[in-house]
Design an enzyme around this catalytic site. Structure first.
Site, PDB file in Angstrom:
ATOM      1  N   ASP A  53     -56.057 -51.895 -12.031  1.00 32.34           N
ATOM      2  CA  ASP A  53     -56.862 -52.988 -11.494  1.00 32.34           C
ATOM      3  C   ASP A  53     -57.335 -53.922 -12.600  1.00 32.34           C
ATOM      4  OD1 ASP A  53     -56.709 -51.722  -9.002  1.00 32.34           O
ATOM      5  OD2 ASP A  53     -58.596 -50.640  -9.310  1.00 32.34           O
ATOM      6  N   TYR A 111     -56.347 -39.908 -15.435  1.00 31.00           N
ATOM      7  CA  TYR A 111     -57.267 -41.027 -15.611  1.00 31.00           C
ATOM      8  C   TYR A 111     -58.604 -40.475 -16.097  1.00 31.00           C
ATOM      9  CZ  TYR A 111     -54.374 -44.468 -13.118  1.00 31.00           C
ATOM     10  OH  TYR A 111     -53.374 -45.326 -12.736  1.00 31.00           O
TER      11      TYR A 111
END
Length: 258
Positions: A53, A111
């Protein structure tokens, strides 16, 4: 003749509108393609492993490129870096086997969501960590209990953005670990794949648990509801980093996932 190469790339996503190329916004994919076309004007668009993102960082974005001629690995790395902005770097180059596609052949991703607690924002961490204000530290034990309910294969509809177009909301979370160093907290997620904003919503939900806004034992009901409104807040993008990607072992890209 096309010569495929696999790049491991790192970038500070602060100034970018994400990985995926857009018509007018500055993106990491757009910058990589621009640099590649300086060296090879006819090169096709590079393909990445994940669509990070806007504002999200990466240490291990896997990128497939095709060049019209053969390159020595180090020379290609140096040539691309010479034409990339300083926030984006090729960290490693290797020849890619024919038929390998990083997005399709990824089997696991890691992540890390980074948090800094305390009364004031650390100016050296402000672009890399979410500063969570509070006199009392987050309740790590409650967060760990809540995280345990996320493990395994679930329908994560409650933990995805309403614009997510993934064909299925079912994902498998292999591990969620909380790593503390003083006022610094890293939440490390490993899973097979992730939905749009999934890691950020999971991180925000765990912070809400740590703040006492949600009970850790409520997470199974949140999953069962399949309703985004039942989960916690979406953590801001700048705390998130794609740390590592594992690929199917037959392609010989990196070590196998265990």
């Amino acid at each position: 003749m096309s010569h495929p190469y696999f790049l491991r790339m790192a970038y500070d996503g602060t100034a970018f509108h994400g990985w995926q190329i857009q018509p007018v916004a500055r993106t990491v994919q757009g910058e990589v393609w621009r640099a590649l076309r300086v060296l090879d004007p006819g090169a096709p668009m590079p393909q990445g492993t994940g669509r990070t993102d806007a504002g999200v960082h990466a240490r291990a974005q896997g990128v497939l490129i095709h060049a019209s001629r053969s390159w020595e690995r180090y020379r290609l790395l140096a040539a691309l870096n010479a034409h990339l902005p300083p926030e984006v770097r090729v960290m490693d180059v290797r020849e890619s086997p024919e038929g390998f596609y990083p997005r399709q052949h990824a089997v696991a991703k890691r992540y890390t969501y980074r948090i800094n607690e305390g009364p004031a924002v650390d100016p050296f961490e402000r672009d890399l960590r979410w500063h969570v204000f509070g006199v009392e530290p987050l309740d790590r034990q409650a967060m760990a209990e809540a995280a345990s309910h996320l493990l395994g294969e679930h329908d994560f509809s409650s933990f995805r953005h309403h614009d997510c177009v993934a064909a299925t909301p079912v994902r498998h979370i292999y591990s969620v670990d909380l790593e503390t160093r003083g006022s610094l907290l890293d939440i490390v997620f490993e899973g097979n794949r992730f939905l749009m904003h999934q890691v950020r919503i999971m991180a925000g939900t765990l912070v809400d648990v740590g703040k006492g806004r949600m009970a850790p034992e409520s997470i199974p009901a949140v999953l069962e509801a399949r309703d985004r409104r039942r989960a916690g807040q979406t953590a801001p993008p700048h705390g998130l980093c794609m740390e590592k990607v594992w690929y199917q072992s037959q392609w010989g890209i990196g070590e196998p996932y265990s």
